[in-house]
Design an enzyme around this catalytic site. Structure first.
Site, PDB file in Angstrom:
ATOM      1  N   HIS A 182       0.880  -1.192   0.000  1.00 17.61           N
ATOM      2  CA  HIS A 182       0.000   0.000   0.000  1.00 17.61           C
ATOM      3  C   HIS A 182       0.905   1.226   0.000  1.00 17.61           C
ATOM      4  O   HIS A 182       1.516   1.561   1.010  1.00 17.61           O
ATOM      5  CB  HIS A 182      -0.900   0.010   1.241  1.00 17.61           C
ATOM      6  CG  HIS A 182      -1.845   1.171   1.292  1.00 17.61           C
ATOM      7  ND1 HIS A 182      -3.202   1.017   1.499  1.00 17.61           N
ATOM      8  CD2 HIS A 182      -1.656   2.505   1.160  1.00 17.61           C
ATOM      9  CE1 HIS A 182      -3.786   2.198   1.509  1.00 17.61           C
ATOM     10  NE2 HIS A 182      -2.858   3.136   1.304  1.00 17.61           N
ATOM     11  N   HIS A 187       1.568   5.374  -1.679  1.00 17.10           N
ATOM     12  CA  HIS A 187       1.192   6.563  -2.454  1.00 17.10           C
ATOM     13  C   HIS A 187       2.445   7.155  -3.081  1.00 17.10           C
ATOM     14  O   HIS A 187       3.352   7.580  -2.363  1.00 17.10           O
ATOM     15  CB  HIS A 187       0.512   7.608  -1.559  1.00 17.10           C
ATOM     16  CG  HIS A 187      -0.741   7.099  -0.928  1.00 17.10           C
ATOM     17  ND1 HIS A 187      -1.981   7.212  -1.544  1.00 17.10           N
ATOM     18  CD2 HIS A 187      -0.958   6.437   0.229  1.00 17.10           C
ATOM     19  CE1 HIS A 187      -2.895   6.652  -0.763  1.00 17.10           C
ATOM     20  NE2 HIS A 187      -2.303   6.173   0.311  1.00 17.10           N
ATOM     21  N   LYS A 210      -9.285  -0.453  -5.813  1.00 17.67           N
ATOM     22  CA  LYS A 210      -9.318   0.206  -4.507  1.00 17.67           C
ATOM     23  C   LYS A 210     -10.677   0.843  -4.260  1.00 17.67           C
ATOM     24  O   LYS A 210     -11.153   1.650  -5.071  1.00 17.67           O
ATOM     25  CB  LYS A 210      -8.229   1.282  -4.446  1.00 17.67           C
ATOM     26  CG  LYS A 210      -8.182   2.076  -3.131  1.00 17.67           C
ATOM     27  CD  LYS A 210      -7.744   1.221  -1.941  1.00 17.67           C
ATOM     28  CE  LYS A 210      -7.884   1.958  -0.616  1.00 17.67           C
ATOM     29  NZ  LYS A 210      -6.709   2.721  -0.257  1.00 17.67           N
ATOM     30  N   HIS A 260     -10.476   0.816   1.868  1.00 14.26           N
ATOM     31  CA  HIS A 260     -10.256   1.794   2.937  1.00 14.26           C
ATOM     32  C   HIS A 260     -11.448   1.638   3.877  1.00 14.26           C
ATOM     33  O   HIS A 260     -12.547   2.095   3.570  1.00 14.26           O
ATOM     34  CB  HIS A 260     -10.157   3.222   2.376  1.00 14.26           C
ATOM     35  CG  HIS A 260      -9.874   4.241   3.455  1.00 14.26           C
ATOM     36  ND1 HIS A 260      -8.668   4.899   3.548  1.00 14.26           N
ATOM     37  CD2 HIS A 260     -10.621   4.674   4.496  1.00 14.26           C
ATOM     38  CE1 HIS A 260      -8.694   5.706   4.611  1.00 14.26           C
ATOM     39  NE2 HIS A 260      -9.872   5.589   5.199  1.00 14.26           N
ATOM     40  N   HIS A 309      -4.526  -0.870   5.807  1.00 18.68           N
ATOM     41  CA  HIS A 309      -4.071  -0.130   6.996  1.00 18.68           C
ATOM     42  C   HIS A 309      -5.009  -0.257   8.196  1.00 18.68           C
ATOM     43  O   HIS A 309      -5.591   0.726   8.644  1.00 18.68           O
ATOM     44  CB  HIS A 309      -3.802   1.343   6.671  1.00 18.68           C
ATOM     45  CG  HIS A 309      -4.803   2.041   5.799  1.00 18.68           C
ATOM     46  ND1 HIS A 309      -6.153   1.989   6.035  1.00 18.68           N
ATOM     47  CD2 HIS A 309      -4.653   2.817   4.700  1.00 18.68           C
ATOM     48  CE1 HIS A 309      -6.774   2.686   5.112  1.00 18.68           C
ATOM     49  NE2 HIS A 309      -5.886   3.199   4.287  1.00 18.68           N
ATOM     50  N   ASP A 343       1.534   2.580   3.513  1.00 17.61           N
ATOM     51  CA  ASP A 343       0.685   3.771   3.370  1.00 17.61           C
ATOM     52  C   ASP A 343       1.540   5.036   3.409  1.00 17.61           C
ATOM     53  O   ASP A 343       1.064   6.091   3.849  1.00 17.61           O
ATOM     54  CB  ASP A 343      -0.417   3.800   4.436  1.00 17.61           C
ATOM     55  CG  ASP A 343      -1.526   4.790   4.109  1.00 17.61           C
ATOM     56  OD1 ASP A 343      -1.622   5.214   2.937  1.00 17.61           O
ATOM     57  OD2 ASP A 343      -2.275   5.147   5.031  1.00 17.61           O
TER      58      ASP A 343
HETATM   59  C1  NCD Z   1      -3.470   8.986   2.220  1.00 22.98           C
HETATM   60  C2  NCD Z   1      -3.065  10.067   1.196  1.00 22.98           C
HETATM   61  O1  NCD Z   1      -2.550  11.121   1.599  1.00 22.98           O
HETATM   62  O2  NCD Z   1      -3.230   9.824   0.007  1.00 22.98           O
HETATM   63  N1  NCD Z   1      -3.438   9.591   3.533  1.00 22.98           N
HETATM   64  C3  NCD Z   1      -3.355   8.926   4.709  1.00 22.98           C
HETATM   65  O3  NCD Z   1      -3.463   9.573   5.766  1.00 22.98           O
HETATM   66  N2  NCD Z   1      -3.154   7.629   4.766  1.00 22.98           N
HETATM   67  C4  NCD Z   1      -4.791   8.412   1.858  1.00 22.98           C
HETATM   68  C5  NCD Z   1      -5.161   7.151   2.606  1.00 22.98           C
HETATM   69  O4  NCD Z   1      -4.588   6.089   2.394  1.00 22.98           O
HETATM   70  O5  NCD Z   1      -6.071   7.213   3.445  1.00 22.98           O
HETATM   71 ZN    ZN Z   2      -3.187   5.097   1.761  1.00 21.08          ZN
END
Ligand code: NCD
Ligand code: ZN
Length: 346
Positions: free
Chosen positions: A13, A15, A99, A136, A174, A247
């Site tokens: 996971h 970003h 997702k 999520h 998460h 995450d």
């Molecule tokens: C994530 C993001 O900034 O894209 N933020 C987070 O707090 N984890 C989005 C997510 O996974 O909820």
């Molecule tokens: Zn995330």
């Protein structure tokens, strides 16, 4: 000198964002990880197979020379998602999951799903072709306390969905609560759960006691200490249902440190040393590899990595950068607030 060599880890996971931010953060992950499940919550989101192919190409173009890293792509589920496009995405081999963001649950989720019944044909197709759904797991109902949103989601959304579609493979993304751990543990092999690095380290006091710490704010928000301990027990248990999803979610300091700060902890840079610390503390270094490198591929039905990663424990904690530089501004690297003696070495 203590050291440990494990199969190269994967991040289930992650970003990576796009453009300048992508170029700045991708090397931080590619240094230690062989693959990652790439979150699709860009602006605009990565919705179709064509979007995904374009995004994957931009990720590969942003890789540092010589880096070996495979982005495992996901589709952002919307109420307009076409089951045929999802089937084509699965068949293409590029897309490894879809997702589900409940609309409004987190960063760039407003295009997500309001009414699950509207995406049932897509979910049925996914069950048919064996494509997992990454969830999520928080309700967005304003009346539900933010610390209860995961537990309420499990009871009111996730469990009914899994009963309706028992063939659908689901990853609880998460997880942050003992309810999440208990639900995943009681389910069969069609359910996996990712756990982040920072949720193994933080409870809600770390965010709020003695001053507000925006770099510890993420979604789902860290909970009470008993929940952190449940996550630690799950991650270090060796149970194949639990695997690492960092995450890691970069936002510039300007966006984190303001009256309404963004959610996300940036852990890509130092996740593996932090996890070595956590697993050593719990007497479970021999199970680190299961959590970071074996359980995830097994769930996603992918081969394990053939290369390895070595972690060395130093008497003096090796420094890690406070921030990484991006064209959009600095991004603060997650600081656990205790010395970390481990470092990844060649
Ligand atoms: C994530 C993001 O900034 O894209 N933020 C987070 O707090 N984890 C989005 C997510 O996974 O909820
Ligand atoms: Zn995330």
């Amino acid at each position: 000198m203590q050291q440990i060599t494990i199969r190269r880890p994967d991040d289930w996971h992650l970003h990576l964002r796009d453009g300048a931010m992508l170029r700045a953060v991708l090397p931080e992950t590619a240094r230690d990880f062989a693959r990652a499940i790439i979150m699709p919550n860009l602006v605009p989101p990565v919705v179709t197979l064509a979007d995904t192919v374009g995004y994957r190409d931009r990720i590969l173009a942003a890789l540092p020379k010589g880096a070996v890293f495979e982005p495992l792509m996901t589709l952002y589920l919307t109420e307009d998602t076409d089951p045929a496009d999802v089937a084509a995405a699965a068949a293409s081999g590029v897309v490894k999951a879809v997702k589900l963001y409940p609309a409004g649950a987190t960063t760039n989720s407003h295009g997500g799903v309001r009414d699950l019944t509207r995406v049932l044909p897509v979910l049925e197709k996914m069950a048919e072709v064996g494509l997992p759904l990454c969830v999520h797991g928080e309700v967005t109902t304003p009346e539900v306390d933010i610390f209860d949103r995961e537990a309420v989601f499990i009871d009111t959304v996730l469990d009914p969905l899994r009963r309706r579609l028992p063939g659908l493979r689901v990853v609880m993304e998460h997880i942050t609560t003992e309810e999440g751990v208990a639900y995943a543990s009681s389910a069969g092999p069609t359910l996996g759960a990712t756990i982040t690095t920072h949720h193994l380290i933080l409870n809600r006091n770390h965010i709020l006691a003695g001053g507000i710490r925006p770099h510890y704010y993420c979604l789902p928000v860290a909970k009470r200490e008993k929940h952190r301990l449940a996550l630690r027990a799950a991650a270090t248990s060796g149970n194949p249902q639990f695997f690492l999803g960092t995450d890691s979610a970069p936002h510039t300091d300007a966006l984190k440190e303001q009256a309404c700060g963004c959610a996300g902890c940036f852990t890509a840079t130092n996740t593996m040393p932090l996890l070595a610390h956590v697993f050593e503390e719990d007497g479970a270094l021999d199970r680190l590899e299961a959590f970071t490198s074996l359980n995830g591929p097994a769930f996603y039905r992918l081969p394990v990595n053939q290369t390895t990663l070595r972690l060395v424990k130093h008497a003096t904690p090796p420094p890690f950068p406070d921030k990484i530089v991006t064209e959009a501004g600095p991004v603060t690297v997650f600081n656990p607030g205790f010395p970390v003696h481990w470092r990844v070495e060649a």
